[in-house]
Design an enzyme around this catalytic site. Structure first.
Site, PDB file in Angstrom:
ATOM      1  N   GLU A   3       0.819  -1.212   0.000  1.00 33.18           N
ATOM      2  CA  GLU A   3       0.000   0.000   0.000  1.00 33.18           C
ATOM      3  C   GLU A   3       0.854   1.263   0.000  1.00 33.18           C
ATOM      4  O   GLU A   3       0.490   2.263  -0.609  1.00 33.18           O
ATOM      5  CB  GLU A   3      -0.942   0.036   1.213  1.00 33.18           C
ATOM      6  CG  GLU A   3      -1.809   1.284   1.126  1.00 33.18           C
ATOM      7  CD  GLU A   3      -2.740   1.517   2.287  1.00 33.18           C
ATOM      8  OE1 GLU A   3      -2.697   0.770   3.276  1.00 33.18           O
ATOM      9  OE2 GLU A   3      -3.524   2.472   2.195  1.00 33.18           O
ATOM     10  N   ASP A  10      -0.528  -4.865   3.298  1.00 30.76           N
ATOM     11  CA  ASP A  10      -1.008  -3.644   3.937  1.00 30.76           C
ATOM     12  C   ASP A  10      -0.239  -3.559   5.255  1.00 30.76           C
ATOM     13  O   ASP A  10      -0.535  -4.299   6.205  1.00 30.76           O
ATOM     14  CB  ASP A  10      -2.525  -3.697   4.177  1.00 30.76           C
ATOM     15  CG  ASP A  10      -3.069  -2.330   4.594  1.00 30.76           C
ATOM     16  OD1 ASP A  10      -2.264  -1.494   5.064  1.00 30.76           O
ATOM     17  OD2 ASP A  10      -4.282  -2.109   4.446  1.00 30.76           O
ATOM     18  N   ILE A  65       0.106  -1.430   7.800  1.00 32.21           N
ATOM     19  CA  ILE A  65      -0.820  -1.251   8.936  1.00 32.21           C
ATOM     20  C   ILE A  65      -2.199  -1.016   8.333  1.00 32.21           C
ATOM     21  O   ILE A  65      -2.428  -0.004   7.671  1.00 32.21           O
ATOM     22  CB  ILE A  65      -0.451  -0.058   9.848  1.00 32.21           C
ATOM     23  CG1 ILE A  65       0.960  -0.221  10.429  1.00 32.21           C
ATOM     24  CG2 ILE A  65      -1.476   0.062  10.985  1.00 32.21           C
ATOM     25  CD1 ILE A  65       1.394   0.916  11.363  1.00 32.21           C
ATOM     26  N   ASP A  66      -3.090  -1.967   8.531  1.00 30.44           N
ATOM     27  CA  ASP A  66      -4.479  -1.748   8.149  1.00 30.44           C
ATOM     28  C   ASP A  66      -5.194  -1.249   9.396  1.00 30.44           C
ATOM     29  O   ASP A  66      -5.229  -1.951  10.423  1.00 30.44           O
ATOM     30  CB  ASP A  66      -5.127  -3.039   7.641  1.00 30.44           C
ATOM     31  CG  ASP A  66      -6.564  -2.781   7.243  1.00 30.44           C
ATOM     32  OD1 ASP A  66      -6.786  -1.888   6.406  1.00 30.44           O
ATOM     33  OD2 ASP A  66      -7.464  -3.438   7.790  1.00 30.44           O
ATOM     34  N   THR A  99      -4.717   2.377  10.205  1.00 34.23           N
ATOM     35  CA  THR A  99      -3.739   3.382  10.658  1.00 34.23           C
ATOM     36  C   THR A  99      -4.389   4.425  11.565  1.00 34.23           C
ATOM     37  O   THR A  99      -3.759   4.916  12.501  1.00 34.23           O
ATOM     38  CB  THR A  99      -3.099   4.067   9.427  1.00 34.23           C
ATOM     39  OG1 THR A  99      -2.413   3.064   8.697  1.00 34.23           O
ATOM     40  CG2 THR A  99      -2.117   5.143   9.828  1.00 34.23           C
ATOM     41  N   ASP A 155      -6.221  -4.468   1.560  1.00 31.98           N
ATOM     42  CA  ASP A 155      -7.100  -4.551   2.741  1.00 31.98           C
ATOM     43  C   ASP A 155      -7.706  -5.954   2.853  1.00 31.98           C
ATOM     44  O   ASP A 155      -7.982  -6.440   3.942  1.00 31.98           O
ATOM     45  CB  ASP A 155      -8.299  -3.592   2.615  1.00 31.98           C
ATOM     46  CG  ASP A 155      -7.905  -2.146   2.401  1.00 31.98           C
ATOM     47  OD1 ASP A 155      -7.129  -1.636   3.214  1.00 31.98           O
ATOM     48  OD2 ASP A 155      -8.394  -1.533   1.423  1.00 31.98           O
TER      49      ASP A 155
HETATM   50  C1  IPD Z   1      -8.590   1.410   5.931  1.00 32.71           C
HETATM   51  C2  IPD Z   1      -9.184   0.546   7.028  1.00 32.71           C
HETATM   52  C3  IPD Z   1     -10.613   0.971   7.293  1.00 32.71           C
HETATM   53  C4  IPD Z   1     -11.460   0.863   6.057  1.00 32.71           C
HETATM   54  C5  IPD Z   1     -10.849   1.690   4.951  1.00 32.71           C
HETATM   55  C6  IPD Z   1      -9.407   1.255   4.691  1.00 32.71           C
HETATM   56  P1  IPD Z   1      -5.925   1.867   6.150  1.00 32.71           P
HETATM   57  O1  IPD Z   1      -7.255   1.027   5.645  1.00 32.71           O
HETATM   58  O2  IPD Z   1      -9.185  -0.804   6.670  1.00 32.71           O
HETATM   59  O3  IPD Z   1     -11.214   0.165   8.278  1.00 32.71           O
HETATM   60  O4  IPD Z   1     -12.745   1.295   6.349  1.00 32.71           O
HETATM   61  O5  IPD Z   1     -11.627   1.480   3.805  1.00 32.71           O
HETATM   62  O6  IPD Z   1      -8.858   2.043   3.672  1.00 32.71           O
HETATM   63  O7  IPD Z   1      -5.950   3.169   5.440  1.00 32.71           O
HETATM   64  O8  IPD Z   1      -6.040   2.009   7.612  1.00 32.71           O
HETATM   65  O9  IPD Z   1      -4.837   0.963   5.706  1.00 32.71           O
HETATM   66 CA    CA Z   2      -5.954  -0.757   4.668  1.00 32.57          CA
HETATM   67 CA    CA Z   3      -2.660   0.747   5.460  1.00 29.45          CA
END
Ligand code: IPD
Ligand code: CA
Ligand code: CA
Length: 272
Positions: free
Chosen positions: A77, A93, A95-96, A98, A220
């Protein structure tokens, strides 16, 4: 050359993620204690955060994966894009969730999927706060810290607990809010924990009955969706493009058709 075994690829990702998870927790604790600082900036919108630890995690994963398997491709990402020649591609990803990490909330994860010739064959989602690592291989089942998991046996949508998430794009958010107004009165409740990968793993282990979300990216989704389907959940995607489904719906099988019908009523599927 013989194809690599998915279990070996997953084991490599688990080894790397196990080194990374404690460092994420330590860095976050240091920031809270005032003994360290995590730099932060924004990406697609002012609300789309990226921290120094997102970048450090991605770099550490890329370095470790390429040290072990120099011919593999990588999509991350935070910008990693390596074509590779082995037919194996890692989708990261770092950190999913963040936003949760930034606010010192739980629910963030490190997500690593591995694909062979375009098919996701392995997935690892690590929750550093709960010290839980979800894994799956294609056809090999799903596990939490090595113990097999299964999705819930829920068969009544009106008493199902749904997880969802909201995109960073304001137009998509408006559509998501409109759809939610129809969905919420017809289910047990909604959770928006803040990291799609962990939320989907909650479906995999029966802590939630479904997750749906518009606008997710492959990083994700790839690892967590494999973990959920290997745990017995059902997955459907509507619209979008390769690596970026329009709407993703993952649920226990007993409510899948009814949830899709509800999302039709809510206009969430027609949007694609
Ligand atoms: C997000 C998270 C969030 C989701 C967003 C994602 P990120 O990823 O997974 O829960 O609702 O659609 O983009 O930006 O924290 O890697
Ligand atoms: Ca994510
Ligand atoms: Ca992320």
């Amino acid at each position: 050359m013989s194809s690599p075994q998915p279990a070996d690829l997953v084991a490599l990702a688990v080894e790397l993620v196990n080194q990374i998870s404690p460092r994420l927790v330590e860095a976050r604790a240091a920031q809270t204690a005032g003994t360290g600082t995590i730099g932060v900036s924004t990406k697609s919108t002012d609300n789309d955060l990226v921290t120094e630890m997102d970048e450090w995690t991605e770099n550490t994963l890329v370095e470790g994966l390429l040290a072990a398997r120099p011919d593999d491709g990588i999509l991350g990402e935070e910008g990693s894009s390596i074509a590779g020649t082995s037919g194996v591609r890692w989708v990261i990803d770092p950190i999913d969730g963040t936003t949760n990490y930034f606010y010192d909330l739980c629910g963030y994860s490190v997500s690593v999927a591995v694909q062979v010739d375009g098919i996701t064959v392995g997935g690892v989602v690590a929750d550093p706060v709960r010290d839980e690592t979800f894994t799956a291989t294609l056809g090999g089942g799903a596990f939490r810290n090595g113990v097999a998991i299964t999705s819930s046996s829920k068969d009544d949508l009106s008493t199902a607990l749904l997880a969802t998430g909201f995109n960073y794009n304001a137009d998509i958010r408006q559509r998501q809010a409109n759809a939610l107004a129809t969905v919420l009165p017809r289910v047990r409740d909604i959770r928006r924990m803040g990291g799609a990968a962990i939320d989907i793993c909650l479906v995999a282990c029966g802590r939630a009955d479904a997750h749906y979300e518009e606008g997710l990216s492959i990083w994700d989704l790839a690892a967590a969706a494999l973990i959920a389907t290997e745990a017995g959940a059902q997955s459907s995607e509507f619209g979008g493009e390769p690596d970026k489904p329009g709407l993703s719906v993952i649920s226990s099988p007993g409510i899948h058709d009814d949830l899709i019908a509800l999302l039709h009523d809510a206009g969430a599927i027609e949007a694609h």
